[in-house]
Design a protein around this motif. Structure first.
Motif, short mmCIF file in Angstrom:
data_model
loop_
_atom_site.label_atom_id
_atom_site.label_comp_id
_atom_site.label_asym_id
_atom_site.label_seq_id
_atom_site.Cartn_x
_atom_site.Cartn_y
_atom_site.Cartn_z
N ILE A 1 0.84 -1.20 0.00
CA ILE A 1 0.00 0.00 0.00
C ILE A 1 0.88 1.25 0.00
O ILE A 1 0.57 2.25 -0.65
N THR A 2 1.99 1.19 0.72
CA THR A 2 2.92 2.32 0.76
C THR A 2 3.47 2.62 -0.63
O THR A 2 3.48 3.78 -1.07
N ILE A 3 3.94 1.59 -1.33
CA ILE A 3 4.54 1.78 -2.65
C ILE A 3 3.51 2.31 -3.65
O ILE A 3 3.78 3.27 -4.38
N ALA A 4 2.33 1.70 -3.67
CA ALA A 4 1.29 2.12 -4.61
C ALA A 4 0.83 3.55 -4.33
O ALA A 4 0.61 4.34 -5.26
N SER A 5 0.68 3.90 -3.07
CA SER A 5 0.18 5.22 -2.70
C SER A 5 1.25 6.30 -2.80
O SER A 5 0.95 7.45 -3.13
N SER A 6 2.51 5.94 -2.53
CA SER A 6 3.58 6.94 -2.54
C SER A 6 3.81 7.51 -3.93
O SER A 6 4.20 8.67 -4.08
N LEU A 7 3.56 6.72 -4.97
CA LEU A 7 3.72 7.22 -6.34
C LEU A 7 2.80 8.41 -6.59
O LEU A 7 3.23 9.42 -7.16
N ALA A 8 1.55 8.29 -6.16
CA ALA A 8 0.60 9.38 -6.36
C ALA A 8 0.94 10.57 -5.47
O ALA A 8 0.80 11.74 -5.88
N ILE A 9 1.42 10.30 -4.26
CA ILE A 9 1.80 11.39 -3.34
C ILE A 9 2.97 12.17 -3.91
O ILE A 9 2.97 13.41 -3.90
N VAL A 10 3.98 11.45 -4.41
CA VAL A 10 5.15 12.11 -4.99
C VAL A 10 4.76 12.89 -6.25
O VAL A 10 5.29 13.98 -6.51
N PHE A 11 3.83 12.36 -7.03
CA PHE A 11 3.37 13.07 -8.22
C PHE A 11 2.74 14.41 -7.83
O PHE A 11 3.04 15.45 -8.45
N LEU A 12 1.90 14.41 -6.81
CA LEU A 12 1.28 15.66 -6.36
C LEU A 12 2.35 16.62 -5.83
O LEU A 12 2.26 17.83 -6.04
N SER A 13 3.34 16.07 -5.14
CA SER A 13 4.45 16.89 -4.67
C SER A 13 5.18 17.53 -5.85
O SER A 13 5.54 18.73 -5.81
N ALA A 14 5.38 16.74 -6.91
CA ALA A 14 6.08 17.25 -8.09
C ALA A 14 5.27 18.32 -8.81
O ALA A 14 5.84 19.24 -9.40
N VAL A 15 3.93 18.22 -8.77
CA VAL A 15 3.08 19.24 -9.39
C VAL A 15 3.35 20.60 -8.74
O VAL A 15 3.58 21.61 -9.43
#
Length: 289
Positions: free
Chosen positions: A211-225
């Motif tokens: 769950i961490t790996i799958a969710s962290s991708l989206a979190i990092v994407f929002l951070s990158a935005v």
């Protein structure tokens, strides 16, 4: 008349030589940027860490090794942030496609809470970097590099790995506060912060690894935005070098992910930790020297 014609021809030859040299320099720069993008994203896909912690020193030092004009730390942070944006977007799409028809490990409330916090933090960090000197940015990266080394050599494990998404509980305040702080610091140096967020999610919030790996991708994407918006506003993005670095990143990450399934990643992780440590020492010597 002959003397004037000779002078004209001489000037034309000098002009042609300058054009040819500029063309060669441009080609070398583009090849180097693609190479940097491939190497950084390769290790990112291989080891599952944020590519920025690798790309920052590569972008800072490698161009000058080939006789090219070195990027400033602000330009490095901007290029790195663009790489994180496209790499995290690609990873998120790939992860979502691979989970079709099966159990989803995407934790929507966690992504919304931590993602928005990192977005705001990264935007503030990116904008505040406009007021910072290159030396200050290098210092911040130096600290992050030390943290990255520690997190890479110290094993982190989540508890109760068999929990489903609906069974996961965590402290929302801690999650949002940690994400905001990490996003702010990472936004300054052009990172997504995954190498810090993932251990926090595993050890502090007790989120299962999948769950961490799958969710962290989206979190990092929002951070990158948030980070990209801030870097665009600051005007420190070299367009063509950035585009070719991004192209290299999109090529390297899938290769690293495929090879990671067939190799002893732990040894490579320790080797990369040593490499990052050496880089951190180099940066601290430059800062203190």
């Amino acid at each position: 008349m002959n003397q004037q014609r000779g002078t004209f021809n001489s000037n034309v030859r000098r002009h042609d030589i300058k054009l040819n040299w500029r063309s060669i320099t441009l080609i070398v720069q583009l090849v180097v940027m693609i190479f940097i993008g491939i190497i950084g994203s390769f290790f990112s896909g291989l080891l599952g860490i944020g590519g920025a912690i690798i790309n920052f020193p590569l972008l800072l030092y490698v161009p000058s090794w080939f006789g090219l004009e070195a990027f400033t730390s602000k330009e490095v942070a901007s290029i790195s942030m663009l790489q994180v944006f496209f790499a995290s977007l690609s990873g998120m799409i790939t992860n979502r496609m691979s989970s079709r028809g099966g159990e989803s490990y995407f934790h929507k409330p966690l992504v919304i809470q931590m993602g928005i916090s990192t977005l705001v933090g990264s935007l503030i960090g990116s904008l505040s970097s406009m007021l910072m000197t290159s030396g200050t940015i290098n210092v911040i990266y130096g600290f992050l590099a030390v943290i990255a080394v520690l997190l890479m050599i110290v094993p982190t494990r989540a508890t109760m790995e068999n929990r489903s998404v609906s069974e996961v509980t965590y402290h929302s305040g801690i999650a949002m506060g940690a994400a905001f702080i990490v996003g702010g610091i990472a936004g300054i140096v052009g990172a997504g912060g995954a190498f810090i967020l993932i251990p926090i999610m595993l050890t502090i919030l007790k989120i299962p690894t999948r769950i961490t790996i799958a969710s962290s991708l989206a979190i990092v994407f929002l951070s990158a935005v948030g980070g990209v918006i801030g870097k665009i506003a600051s005007g420190d993005i070299p367009i063509w070098p950035s585009l070719f670095a991004v192209a290299g990143s999109l090529m390297g990450a899938p290769i690293g992910a495929i090879i990671s399934r067939k190799m002893n990643v732990r040894l490579l992780r320790y080797a990369l930790a040593i490499l990052i440590a050496v880089t951190a020492v180099k940066i601290w010597i430059d800062i203190l020297g």
